[in-house]
Scaffold this active site. Structure first.
Site, PDB file in Angstrom:
ATOM      1  CD  GLU A 146      -3.204   0.830   2.038  1.00 19.15           C
ATOM      2  OE1 GLU A 146      -3.398  -0.324   2.454  1.00 19.15           O
ATOM      3  OE2 GLU A 146      -3.959   1.783   2.268  1.00 19.15           O
ATOM      4  CD  GLU A 198      -2.615   1.038  -4.334  1.00 14.94           C
ATOM      5  OE1 GLU A 198      -2.668   0.575  -3.168  1.00 14.94           O
ATOM      6  OE2 GLU A 198      -3.547   0.918  -5.142  1.00 14.94           O
ATOM      7  CB  CYS A 211      -7.733  -2.741   5.974  1.00 13.75           C
ATOM      8  SG  CYS A 211      -6.256  -1.868   5.628  1.00 13.75           S
ATOM      9  CB  SER A 215      -5.305   1.022  -1.277  1.00 13.11           C
ATOM     10  OG  SER A 215      -4.454  -0.082  -1.431  1.00 13.11           O
ATOM     11  CE  LYS A 249     -11.289  -7.445   7.656  1.00  9.09           C
ATOM     12  NZ  LYS A 249     -10.443  -7.108   6.508  1.00  9.09           N
ATOM     13  CD  GLU A 290     -12.063  -8.291   3.223  1.00  8.87           C
ATOM     14  OE1 GLU A 290     -11.694  -8.868   4.261  1.00  8.87           O
ATOM     15  OE2 GLU A 290     -11.547  -7.240   2.827  1.00  8.87           O
ATOM     16  CD  GLU A 293     -14.972  -8.665  -5.995  1.00  7.32           C
ATOM     17  OE1 GLU A 293     -15.457  -9.478  -5.179  1.00  7.32           O
ATOM     18  OE2 GLU A 293     -15.521  -7.592  -6.265  1.00  7.32           O
ATOM     19  CB  CYS A 300     -10.205  -3.606  13.884  1.00  5.72           C
ATOM     20  SG  CYS A 300      -9.873  -3.145  12.188  1.00  5.72           S
TER      21      CYS A 300
END
Lengths: 168, 669
Positions: free
Chosen positions: B280, B283, B300, B320, B359, B362, B367, B504
């Site tokens: 990251e 990037e 994230c 990102s 999560k 996710e 993907e 988190c």
């Protein structure tokens, strides 16, 4: 193009109310006047254009008994079941209309979308008890027979109208 | 403070300081007045009536919505109040499904706790539970309306704190329920799966969806090799389930417990957090140099990613492209460990232990599957791991600490602080400051990015350039920052967003808590953990260097791209087939479809529709076209979009639209 005209009207209504979330109820009233019910996709659209969540709009639309999310028949019959009407046996009238139109509990709109029958808690016409309203017109001191006649009259009128338009 | 401003609570004088309502003062006086609907971070609602108190001259008033005034005389414990509280709870219980022993919230349920506190041994009213359908459609959350007490906490946290508003009250009186719009399933609406509703729900009406049974099944299957990764924030919170102080670091016990449960290998998501920092940061440096897609947003947090995809498609490219540490771990574990351990990819089961409900969503994003195999198979929340430890019968506090397995168990402090709001930013700064200057820095702490505020900004200069960063937690705060950027009031290079307040550590998968001051203790725990570790900068992690040397190649290599990066797309808020509005009465004719999705609507689809209609009526085309409006062609960043016949016109203007119609309509006479 009828549907398109209605959607245009929704855009107009939202604009006339300055896209203010606080104007949600008048917007819903005006939209319901146009469609005779509140279609789901239109409610989502209204939520988007007012910047509020569809869940909130759904909440308001289901809170007030005036709003309906189901399409209503062309003749919206509301039989009063307020205290005065109730003691004058208004449910007999409701049942007679239900029977005449072949409706069952849970199904209050006729297949041909001509009639919707509901009860309402007091029309404020207690002096005329038992009473009902069909669209904007009030009928008082009803009997089950008289109510059935009124329905029959409407059906006859509609049939003639059908014939007229087809004959022309 | 004015000396006169006192209030009398149960015959004790209590000074009025900054308290907004009687409830806060009463709690300051040491009386834990029960409430369901009062939370200091939400608006005052006054629905549950449990905080009724007797004020001299006023009678019974709800403490939460009564402002204090000097010399008020308050009683919290009269016979009338005690009776009333009991009746309220009894009435709630009469409306409540009564299968407490099998409820996910059992033992942490506030209704249960209150019934016990008030000594309710019998419900004098007939049970009126309505047997409404349970919504299990969401991968993250379960909604059981039969356990709802209508306190509205979930509704308010979703709309006020997260500005999502996926659920709300609907219907009225005895029929009232809290549901998504139009009674749809939760996975069909704009819910971002952050789970803050479940976090705040006092009962079992909203709970994280459990995957415990699936994990047990995998563990007991001899053909499977089940490995665990554990997220940073779990290690400072799971102890709370076993009576330890919030913030207590229990990394060693967790590793021991996971092995005792039957996991083959135990790894640390902080390792892939270190990897995220490298990818990251590079990037970011590349984007700064090329001046593209700045500000860069962290990616994230899956709730934040979905939020952007739904509400701000124009910013999708600012995210990102790095996968979250969870997903980097999954992809690497399947690819590398299958070889190292000599197991087929389909026989490796990756279980992550996360503080988070999103999560779970996710891990199921398409993907992150290859050939039908998910990179991360199951996601357990901190709560669920706690339950597995309890089920196994382990004495968590007495477990001898163990270490993680190598190589994916070795991390630096940078990977550990990821669990705090500001942690990702700080970890990136630890890398970028050295990378851009080429100098090693002795100090590794960047205290400027730390703090409790939901929006923090820092500015600094580095390698001859000024940088501006924002650290955001809570999606409502994220929305503010995005609106500022759009209106030109905010200019940033890098923005970290965590959907949950505090990051988190405040996730919805963490042990149940009601007092948000717990955030600070957990946050402190992670920063202390960082200080205890030998290494603090991701670039110093020898196993990360090793991973690049032996497997990935360079930063940003094709292999790194395949396994560590992803892409995003704009998405409809409400996914349902019947969002289509057709406004044509004629079956044949040129189809003209104007998108009225949010993105397009904002960019002027209304104007275009009017223009198109004008054009049609001016040119007498009414009988040759079908015009309709629909919701979302999913090209929101290129809106407004219209479709003329088979042609999709993006960034449409009235001119472009009429030109296309003119060309296409000739066929239809």
């Amino acid at each position: 193009m009828e549907k398109l005209r209605k959607f245009e009207r929704v855009l107009e209504i939202v604009d006339q109310n300055n896209r203010q979330a606080s104007r949600l109820i008048p917007i819903l009233q005006a939209v319901q006047a146009e469609y005779r019910y509140l279609p789901e996709e239109i409610l989502t659209f209204i939520a988007t254009s007012l910047g509020i969540s569809p869940a909130r709009v759904f909440g308001v639309a289901t809170f007030y008994s005036l709003f309906t999310l189901k399409p209503k028949g062309r003749y919206h019959i509301r039989v009063c079941n307020g205290t005065a009407c109730h003691v004058k046996r208004s449910m007999d009238i409701y049942n007679a209309i239900h029977k005449k139109l072949n409706l069952q509990p849970g199904k209050d709109t006729t297949e041909d979308m001509l009639f919707t029958v509901e009860t309402v808690n007091c029309l404020g016409a207690c002096g005329l008890a038992p009473a009902m309203v069909i669209n904007e017109e009030v009928y008082g001191q009803l009997t089950p027979e008289r109510a059935t006649e009124i329905i029959e009259d409407i059906i006859r009128k509609e049939e003639n109208h059908e014939l007229d338009t087809h004959g022309a | 403070m004015n000396e006169d401003t006192f209030i009398t609570i149960d015959n004790k004088d209590i000074p009025i300081e900054r308290e907004q309502n009687l409830l806060e003062l009463i709690r300051k006086a040491g009386v834990d007045l029960p409430t369901f609907c009062y939370h200091s971070e939400l608006s005052v609602y006054g629905a549950c009536r449990l905080c009724m108190v007797d004020v001299e001259g006023m009678g019974l008033v709800p403490a939460c919505s009564t402002p204090p005034s000097p010399n008020m005389k308050v009683k919290t414990n009269t016979e009338e109040i005690r009776k009333m509280r009991k009746i309220i709870v009894e009435l709630l219980l009469a409306n409540h499904s009564q299968n407490c022993p099998t409820c996910q919230k059992s033992a942490t349920c506030q209704l249960q706790a209150l019934a016990r506190r008030l000594g309710i041994t019998k419900i004098r009213f007939k049970n009126q539970s309505r047997d409404l359908p349970i919504d299990e459609s969401s991968p993250s959350l379960v909604r059981d309306p039969n356990k709802c007490v209508l306190c509205g906490d979930c509704v308010r946290i979703c709309s006020e704190v997260q500005t999502v508003g996926a659920i709300d009250f609907a219907y009225r009186g005895a029929q009232t329920v809290v549901i998504p719009s139009f009674g749809k399933d939760l996975d069909k609406v704009e819910c971002v799966n952050c789970g803050q509703c479940a976090r705040i729900c006092p009962t079992g009406a909203l709970t994280p969806k459990s995957e415990v049974d699936d994990v047990w099944r995998a563990i007991h299957n001899p053909d499977k090799v089940v490995i665990a990764q554990i997220a940073p924030a779990v290690r400072v919170a799971i102890g709370e389930i076993f009576g330890l102080e919030p913030g207590k670091i229990t990394t060693g016990q967790i590793a021991a417990a996971l092995r005792a449960i039957g996991f083959s290998k135990v790894f640390d998501t902080s390792f892939t957090a270190d990897l995220t920092v490298i990818e990251e940061s590079n990037e970011f440096i590349r984007r700064i140099q090329n001046k593209e897609n700045i500000p860069q947003f962290t990616s994230c947090c899956p709730a934040w990613v979905k939020f952007i995809e739904q509400y701000y498609p124009e910013f999708v490219h600012n995210l990102s492209t790095c996968r979250s540490p969870q997903q980097m771990f999954g992809a690497l574990a399947k690819e590398i460990l299958s070889v190292q351990l000599g197991v087929k990819i389909e026989d490796i089961v990756v279980v992550s232990i996360m503080p988070c409900t999103a999560k779970k969503f996710e891990a199921r994003r398409p993907e992150f599957s290859r050939d039908g195999i998910r990179d991360v198979d199951y996601v357990l929340t901190t709560q669920e791991l706690g339950r597995m430890i309890e089920e196994t019968g382990l004495h968590f506090n007495e477990l001898g600490p163990e270490s993680f397995n190598l190589p994916f168990g070795f991390k630096t402090g940078a990977g550990v602080i990821f669990g705090n709001s500001g942690g990702v930013s700080e970890a990136v700064l630890r890398y970028v400051t050295e990378k851009l200057t080429g100098e090693r820095r002795e100090n590794y702490e960047f205290k400027g990015v730390r703090g409790d505020n939901g929006i923090r900004e820092i500015k600094f200069s580095l390698a001859g350039r000024e940088f501006s960063m924002a650290i955001v937690s809570g999606l409502g705060n994220a929305r503010k920052v995005l609106e500022d950027i759009k209106s030109g009031n905010g200019q940033y290079d890098f923005i970290e967003v965590m959907a949950c307040p505090g990051g988190c550590i405040g996730g919805a998968g963490q042990p149940v808590y009601t007092d948000i001051s717990i955030h600070q203790k957990r946050t402190k725990g992670l920063y202390e953990n960082d200080r205890m570790l030998e290494l603090h900068k991701s670039q110093d992690n020898p196993y990360i260097s090793e991973l690049y040397n032996s497997f990935l190649g360079d930063v940003g290599s094709p292999k790194a791209h395949e396994l560590l990066h992803t892409h995003y797309k704009s998405r409809k808020r409400i996914t349902d087939e019947d969002m289509y509005l057709s406004y044509s009465d004629k079956a044949e004719g040129l189809e003209i479809n104007v998108c009225f999705g949010t993105g397009c609507f904002i960019k002027g689809s209304q104007k275009i529709l009017r223009g198109v209609l004008d054009y049609i009526s001016r040119n007498g085309l009414k009988n040759r076209v079908n015009v309709s409006a629909s919701f979302c062609f999913e090209a929101c960043d290129r809106g407004p979009v219209i479709r003329v016949g088979d042609r999709v016109i993006e960034q449409c203007t009235i001119e472009k639209a009429t030109e296309a119609i003119e060309k296409e309509v000739e066929v239809y006479v």
